[in-house]
Motif scaffolding. Structure first.
Motif, PDB file in Angstrom:
ATOM      1  N   ALA A  24      -2.886  -4.162  -4.191  1.00 30.61           N
ATOM      2  CA  ALA A  24      -1.705  -4.938  -4.555  1.00 30.61           C
ATOM      3  C   ALA A  24      -1.744  -6.311  -3.883  1.00 30.61           C
ATOM      4  N   GLU A  59      -2.206   0.766  -3.835  1.00 29.47           N
ATOM      5  CA  GLU A  59      -1.472  -0.073  -2.900  1.00 29.47           C
ATOM      6  C   GLU A  59      -2.393  -1.058  -2.172  1.00 29.47           C
ATOM      7  N   HIS A  89      -3.397   6.721  -4.978  1.00 23.25           N
ATOM      8  CA  HIS A  89      -2.203   5.972  -4.578  1.00 23.25           C
ATOM      9  C   HIS A  89      -2.567   4.938  -3.498  1.00 23.25           C
ATOM     10  N   LEU A  95       2.544   0.190   3.706  1.00 18.02           N
ATOM     11  CA  LEU A  95       2.262   1.241   2.729  1.00 18.02           C
ATOM     12  C   LEU A  95       0.813   1.736   2.786  1.00 18.02           C
TER      13      LEU A  95
END
Length: 275
Positions: free
Chosen positions: A137, A134, A130, A146
């Protein structure tokens, strides 16, 4: 150890993200086999393969489902990583957002390498993936917290072990932080007792319970570790180390170093250096 080399990792510059990621494949492309000394944390999770990493002159194995934590300032070198797969997370000390993660990051005694229990692996793997998603991104307008939040989650899932069994002792924790801040200028246990407002005997008992060492021995160990880093990576002379570490002259420093290691600084430097 080899002499100082160009930095393997991309340094965090002005405006850079607080958390960066890279694969072991990218590390292999950048790594020249030399020692590194970063001013940020390096956290690695190994998926497969075998190798080793030397952190502050101790060799640690890399194997499937192992983790590595290299704190800022630690001298380290990646060895035999041709077949290692996994990821590295590079982050500045202020990146974690949770209180527990920040406390752990601030601790100077996190174990450099440990094996991730099978029961923990699915959660570690999910937290790591995860974070990777992120971190890759595209940038967006507004706060981008995040990656820092997910870094805190990954640290919580990894549960890095501590080297000091009694690190929860409040007197010792204050002493440890004070030593970390001032060991370059003050080598006397009495200074720390006065600075913290404790009687020398109270401080000594607290350090002894936490580490099995006297307060003086703890300070000496920290000074000698820094001296080794300066000798091996920065290639300082004994005189240079003495000046950097607050000794009046090279002779005083050399006596302390030889008593702690059994070798004069120059001989120790030669023993760990490969030109």
């Amino acid at each position: 150890m080899t002499a100082i080399r160009q930095m393997t990792y991309r340094p965090f510059g002005h405006g850079a993200a607080a958390v960066e990621t890279m694969t072991f494949g990218r590390l292999r492309e950048l790594n020249d086999g030399g020692t590194q000394r970063a001013d940020f944390h390096v956290l690695a999770v190994v998926d497969a393969g075998h190798g080793s990493v030397t952190v502050d002159f101790s060799v640690h194995p890399l194997r499937e489902r192992s983790a590595v934590w290299i704190a800022p300032g630690a001298v380290h070198r990646w060895d035999d990583i041709a077949g290692v797969a996994g990821h590295l997370v590079l982050f500045v000390p202020t990146a974690p957002v949770s209180h527990a993660a920040r406390e752990l990051v601030a601790s100077p005694d996190v174990i450099a390498q440990w094996n991730i229990p099978d029961a923990d692996w699915p959660f570690v793997d999910a937290a790591r993936n995860h974070l990777l998603l992120e971190a890759s991104a595209p940038p967006v307008d507004g706060p981008a917290e995040l990656p820092e939040i997910l870094l805190s989650a990954l640290i919580a899932r990894l549960r890095p072990p501590h080297g000091e069994a009694s690190a929860t002792n409040p007197v010792f924790r204050l002493f440890r932080a004070e030593v970390e801040a001032h060991f370059r200028e003050h080598h006397d246990a009495g200074y720390y007792a006065r600075a913290l407002g404790y009687a020398p005997r109270t401080l000594s008992r607290a350090v002894q319970r936490a580490t099995g060492r006297t307060a003086k021995a703890y300070i000496v160990d920290r000074v000698v570790l820094e001296a080794k880093r300066l000798l091996a990576h920065d290639r300082l002379t004994a005189a240079g180390c003495a000046g950097t570490l607050g000794f009046p002259d090279a002779s005083n420093f050399s006596v302390l170093f030889r008593k702690a290691t059994g070798m004069p600084p120059g001989a120790w430097q030669t023993s760990v250096t490969v030109e």
